[in-house]
Design a protein around this motif. Structure first.
Motif, PDB file in Angstrom:
ATOM      1  N   CYS A  12      59.586  33.406 -18.239  1.00 40.62           N
ATOM      2  CA  CYS A  12      59.979  32.876 -16.932  1.00 40.62           C
ATOM      3  C   CYS A  12      60.091  34.008 -15.908  1.00 40.62           C
ATOM      4  N   MET A  75      54.390  24.211 -16.011  1.00 39.04           N
ATOM      5  CA  MET A  75      54.128  25.628 -15.789  1.00 39.04           C
ATOM      6  C   MET A  75      52.645  25.952 -15.906  1.00 39.04           C
ATOM      7  N   THR A 116      60.759  27.297 -13.705  1.00 37.50           N
ATOM      8  CA  THR A 116      61.298  28.439 -14.445  1.00 37.50           C
ATOM      9  C   THR A 116      62.813  28.543 -14.295  1.00 37.50           C
ATOM     10  N   THR A 120      65.171  28.318 -17.578  1.00 41.51           N
ATOM     11  CA  THR A 120      66.096  29.408 -17.871  1.00 41.51           C
ATOM     12  C   THR A 120      67.522  28.885 -18.039  1.00 41.51           C
TER      13      THR A 120
END
Length: 389
Positions: A12, A75, A116, A120
């Motif tokens: 990330c 992503m 991201t 996270t």
């Protein structure tokens, strides 16, 4: 945290580095493009904002798919959009193509940052979540600094087109890492049956805190993206060489590399709202003081402190969004918060272009943008969510 969680957080961080590179590359190339194509400051501001429009659309409409199809798939889609259009920008021959490529790459950048941040948050302990989210988003200025160091040499020796080619290659090479090592979070696989929707964000218990967060981000983004996009050009207008102007932008982002993790640490100790609000008001004071240092050896220190403050502050607001909303709607909440902020980011560069066109110098421009920075700090203090200290 397990090894798999650390790997997910590192990837990330890497993707945010590429985000920073792909966003800031246009500002580093702007003086060379403006000279080659004879682009006016006002039109250059529109080019900057076309990418920000794409980031806004990507954060609002593409990022929420991560709450439906998964973080990993989103992503990969976002990274492919970024890589393809950043590379194709090297073939742009006029301002219209440049705007189109910046818009489409912006779609991927906007979705990537929101995804991201959410991933996270889901791969870190609650006690240190603010630190890890802030640290991951610190990849953004790291990428900006590294690309700035490369840009000064590449543009001088090979032209601005080659800079976009290299950035495209770097982004393409990152995609296998996402495919191989990113796993969907446990929280996402076990989410309840409530369908993610922006309507949830503007209903109780989130309504007031959502609009407070959106306002703070709008003001912070307006300040940030004015500086990110216009510092190199304003510096050249002030008489600095192209290389020196690029380094001024690089020092600004170097300040962020220090400021963002420090903000994360202080937020964990003293609370998000108190830390972020103080940092943003501090940034406004630094901007107001710029005129005292503009012709001294300390001017780079001021650029560093501005980057330290405004980027540390706005990244903290990402951590606010990631903490404010539950897992099943987290990426939607972060995406819409970023989208609201990006609206300010669109206005900031356009207003910067108008200020330059009206004859305001760098000092006067900083005076103008000290106002939204201070207001963003004051609004942050007022965010009413019970989940945010």
């Amino acid at each position: 945290m397990s090894t798999k969680q650390y790997i997910a957080v590192f990837i990330c961080f890497l993707m945010n580095m590429l985000d920073g590179m792909d966003v800031l590359i246009i500002s580093y190339a702007a003086p060379a493009i403006a000279k080659a194509w004879s682009i006016s400051p006002a039109n250059l501001g529109i080019v900057f904002s076309s990418g920000l429009v794409g980031m806004t659309v990507g954060a609002i409409f593409l990022a929420p798919f991560a709450d439906r199809i998964g973080r990993k798939s989103t992503m990969l889609i976002a990274g492919l959009l970024m890589a393809t259009c950043i590379y194709l920008t090297s073939f742009a021959t006029d301002i219209n193509l440049l705007m189109i490529f910046r818009f489409i790459s912006g779609l991927g950048i906007g979705a990537m940052m929101a995804t991201t941040a959410a991933l996270t948050a889901e791969n870190s302990p609650t006690s240190t979540r603010n630190f890890w989210v802030s640290t991951v988003v610190a990849g953004y200025p790291v990428g900006a600094v590294l690309s700035g160091l490369v840009a000064a040499t590449v543009i001088k020796t090979s032209g601005w087109e080659h800079l976009f080619e290299l950035a495209g290659y770097a982004t393409f090479l990152s995609l296998p890492l996402v495919g191989l090592f990113i796993k969907e979070s446990f929280a996402l696989s076990k989410q309840d049956d409530t369908k993610p929707s922006v309507q949830i964000l503007v209903k109780e218990p989130y309504r007031i805190s959502t609009f407070q967060l959106w306002t703070a981000l709008f003001l912070a983004f307006a300040t940030l993206y004015f500086m990110l996009n216009w510092i190199p050009k304003l510096a050249t207008n002030a008489g600095l060489s192209l290389s020196a102007a690029i380094y001024a932008g690089t020092v600004f982002n170097l300040g962020a590399i220090v400021g963002i993790p420090m903000q994360g640490y202080c937020s964990s100790r003293f609370g998000l709202k108190k830390t972020i609000g103080t940092i943003l008001i501090f940034t406004a004071l630094v901007m107001l003081s710029f005129g005292f240092f503009v012709e001294t050896d300390y001017v780079l220190v001021i650029f560093f402190l501005m980057g330290f403050g405004v980027q540390g502050g706005f990244v903290g607001l990402y951590a606010v969004a990631a903490s404010m909303y539950p897992t099943y709607i987290r990426t939607t909440g972060v995406g819409w918060a970023i989208g609201a902020g990006r609206l300010g980011g669109i206005i900031g560069p356009i207003l910067g272009g108008l200020l330059v066109a009206w004859g305001l110098d760098m000092t006067q421009s900083f005076w103008v943008f000290a106002i939204p920075s201070a207001l963003a700090g004051l609004m942050t203090f007022r965010i009413s969510s019970k989940d945010i200290s």
